[in-house]
Scaffold this motif. Sequence first.
Motif, mmCIF file in Angstrom:
data_model
loop_
_atom_site.group_PDB
_atom_site.id
_atom_site.type_symbol
_atom_site.label_atom_id
_atom_site.label_comp_id
_atom_site.label_asym_id
_atom_site.label_seq_id
_atom_site.Cartn_x
_atom_site.Cartn_y
_atom_site.Cartn_z
ATOM 1 N N TYR A 166 0.840 -1.206 0.000
ATOM 2 C CA TYR A 166 0.000 0.000 0.000
ATOM 3 C C TYR A 166 0.878 1.260 0.000
ATOM 4 N N ALA A 167 1.995 1.190 0.751
ATOM 5 C CA ALA A 167 2.905 2.342 0.859
ATOM 6 C C ALA A 167 3.530 2.675 -0.501
ATOM 7 N N GLN A 168 3.524 1.691 -1.429
ATOM 8 C CA GLN A 168 4.160 1.917 -2.733
ATOM 9 C C GLN A 168 3.174 2.384 -3.807
ATOM 10 N N LEU A 169 1.939 2.673 -3.373
ATOM 11 C CA LEU A 169 0.921 3.208 -4.311
ATOM 12 C C LEU A 169 0.986 4.729 -4.333
ATOM 13 N N LYS A 170 0.732 5.313 -5.508
ATOM 14 C CA LYS A 170 0.592 6.780 -5.602
ATOM 15 C C LYS A 170 -0.741 7.193 -5.001
ATOM 16 N N PRO A 171 -0.893 8.429 -4.506
ATOM 17 C CA PRO A 171 -2.238 8.898 -4.150
ATOM 18 C C PRO A 171 -3.123 8.786 -5.397
ATOM 19 N N GLY A 172 -4.328 8.289 -5.229
ATOM 20 C CA GLY A 172 -5.207 8.044 -6.381
ATOM 21 C C GLY A 172 -4.998 6.661 -6.972
ATOM 22 N N GLY A 173 -4.014 5.929 -6.440
ATOM 23 C CA GLY A 173 -3.685 4.606 -6.977
ATOM 24 C C GLY A 173 -4.637 3.522 -6.491
ATOM 25 N N ILE A 174 -4.592 2.379 -7.175
ATOM 26 C CA ILE A 174 -5.472 1.246 -6.847
ATOM 27 C C ILE A 174 -4.632 -0.024 -6.720
ATOM 28 N N MET A 175 -4.960 -0.819 -5.683
ATOM 29 C CA MET A 175 -4.320 -2.145 -5.524
ATOM 30 C C MET A 175 -5.417 -3.201 -5.494
ATOM 31 N N ILE A 176 -5.157 -4.337 -6.165
ATOM 32 C CA ILE A 176 -6.092 -5.464 -6.077
ATOM 33 C C ILE A 176 -5.320 -6.644 -5.515
ATOM 34 N N ILE A 177 -5.889 -7.255 -4.448
ATOM 35 C CA ILE A 177 -5.118 -8.247 -3.695
ATOM 36 C C ILE A 177 -6.044 -9.321 -3.102
ATOM 37 N N PRO A 178 -5.761 -10.609 -3.398
ATOM 38 C CA PRO A 178 -6.551 -11.685 -2.777
ATOM 39 C C PRO A 178 -5.989 -12.007 -1.390
ATOM 40 N N VAL A 179 -6.867 -12.050 -0.391
ATOM 41 C CA VAL A 179 -6.422 -12.228 0.998
ATOM 42 C C VAL A 179 -7.102 -13.444 1.626
ATOM 43 N N GLY A 180 -6.283 -14.317 2.236
ATOM 44 C CA GLY A 180 -6.842 -15.474 2.937
ATOM 45 C C GLY A 180 -5.979 -16.696 2.725
ATOM 46 N N GLU A 181 -6.230 -17.740 3.545
ATOM 47 C CA GLU A 181 -5.352 -18.905 3.460
ATOM 48 C C GLU A 181 -5.876 -19.951 2.472
ATOM 49 N N LYS A 182 -7.024 -20.601 2.804
ATOM 50 C CA LYS A 182 -7.508 -21.670 1.899
ATOM 51 C C LYS A 182 -8.313 -21.093 0.733
ATOM 52 N N VAL A 183 -9.214 -20.162 1.070
ATOM 53 C CA VAL A 183 -9.999 -19.446 0.063
ATOM 54 C C VAL A 183 -9.693 -17.974 0.295
ATOM 55 N N GLN A 184 -9.647 -17.215 -0.796
ATOM 56 C CA GLN A 184 -9.309 -15.795 -0.626
ATOM 57 C C GLN A 184 -10.476 -14.886 -1.006
ATOM 58 N N VAL A 185 -10.547 -13.777 -0.314
ATOM 59 C CA VAL A 185 -11.464 -12.710 -0.686
ATOM 60 C C VAL A 185 -10.626 -11.686 -1.459
ATOM 61 N N MET A 186 -11.153 -11.264 -2.602
ATOM 62 C CA MET A 186 -10.452 -10.242 -3.380
ATOM 63 C C MET A 186 -10.793 -8.873 -2.795
ATOM 64 N N TYR A 187 -9.766 -8.083 -2.530
ATOM 65 C CA TYR A 187 -9.979 -6.711 -2.054
ATOM 66 C C TYR A 187 -9.466 -5.740 -3.095
ATOM 67 N N ARG A 188 -10.217 -4.645 -3.260
ATOM 68 C CA ARG A 188 -9.693 -3.517 -4.040
ATOM 69 C C ARG A 188 -9.492 -2.366 -3.068
ATOM 70 N N VAL A 189 -8.270 -1.862 -3.036
ATOM 71 C CA VAL A 189 -7.937 -0.775 -2.102
ATOM 72 C C VAL A 189 -7.525 0.447 -2.918
ATOM 73 N N MET A 190 -8.216 1.548 -2.673
ATOM 74 C CA MET A 190 -7.853 2.792 -3.365
ATOM 75 C C MET A 190 -7.173 3.709 -2.363
ATOM 76 N N LYS A 191 -6.083 4.344 -2.794
ATOM 77 C CA LYS A 191 -5.410 5.323 -1.926
ATOM 78 C C LYS A 191 -5.974 6.689 -2.283
ATOM 79 N N THR A 192 -6.700 7.287 -1.364
ATOM 80 C CA THR A 192 -7.323 8.580 -1.667
ATOM 81 C C THR A 192 -6.244 9.670 -1.711
ATOM 82 N N ALA A 193 -6.628 10.842 -2.183
ATOM 83 C CA ALA A 193 -5.670 11.941 -2.354
ATOM 84 C C ALA A 193 -4.961 12.270 -1.038
#
Length: 218
Positions: A166-193
């Motif tokens: 997350y620290a390596q995203l620009k403001p306004g940037g978007i990260m998509i990341i699957p989180v979890g051990e056996k099954v994952q939930v996909m998260y979309r994280v936006m870094k606001t201004a």
Amino acid sequence: MRSFVDSFKHKGLRNKLVETIHKKGITDKAVLQAINSIPRHWFLDSAMADHAYQDKALPIGEGQTISQPFTVAYQTQFLQVAAGMKVLEIGTGSGYQGAVICALGAQLFSVERIASLSKSAQIMFKKLGYMPNLLVGDGSLGWPQMAPFDRIIVTAAAPEISHQLYAQLKPGGIMIIPVGEKVQVMYRVMKTADGEPKTEKLEQFRFVPLIGEAGFKP
Ligand code: SAM
């Protein structure tokens, strides 16, 4: 051995695959076009190539997989990639997801922990005329020397929404990341201004684990 032929039959199968993922909910025309432009069978050993246009994850060696085309399209659609953006991918794998990002005109930075996979992905990028920046190493820590990025896509299952990435995203940037051990939930994280995260919980998927210092233990 791999075949680098792209016949009418392959193109026909690819059109059908694009129809399938469109029916499953992928509506972004640029993403569908990018999937249609990349010969997925090139990324697979000849023993697997006949299955390339099924909507399935397939083995690529070293106990790893090329993601299911729907998953590739899903992550790419939610990432909202535009030409010229700096995109960091964690988990180069076969290079297929990275090639789809390159087809959208982005500048790709991709990290893979297994050297042999990175090496064969590099051959694929060259065949397709793309010149991404590839690194062999622990992508759970991102690629801080090349940060910040407009977009970050993680293609292996992470234990949590990574603050290092997350620290390596620009403001306004978007990260998509699957989180979890056996099954994952996909998260979309936006870094606001103002640098604050805005997090959306999406659907469930299954990925191989992200292994590393900020990932799962080997
Ligand atoms: N994007 C790939 C493709 O299109 O073929 C699929 C990736 S596969 C599902 C996940 C990849 O993440 C594997 O190649 C695995 O070796 C890699 N990986 C796992 N942990 C990693 C880490 N800490 N850093 C970089 N790559 C990692």
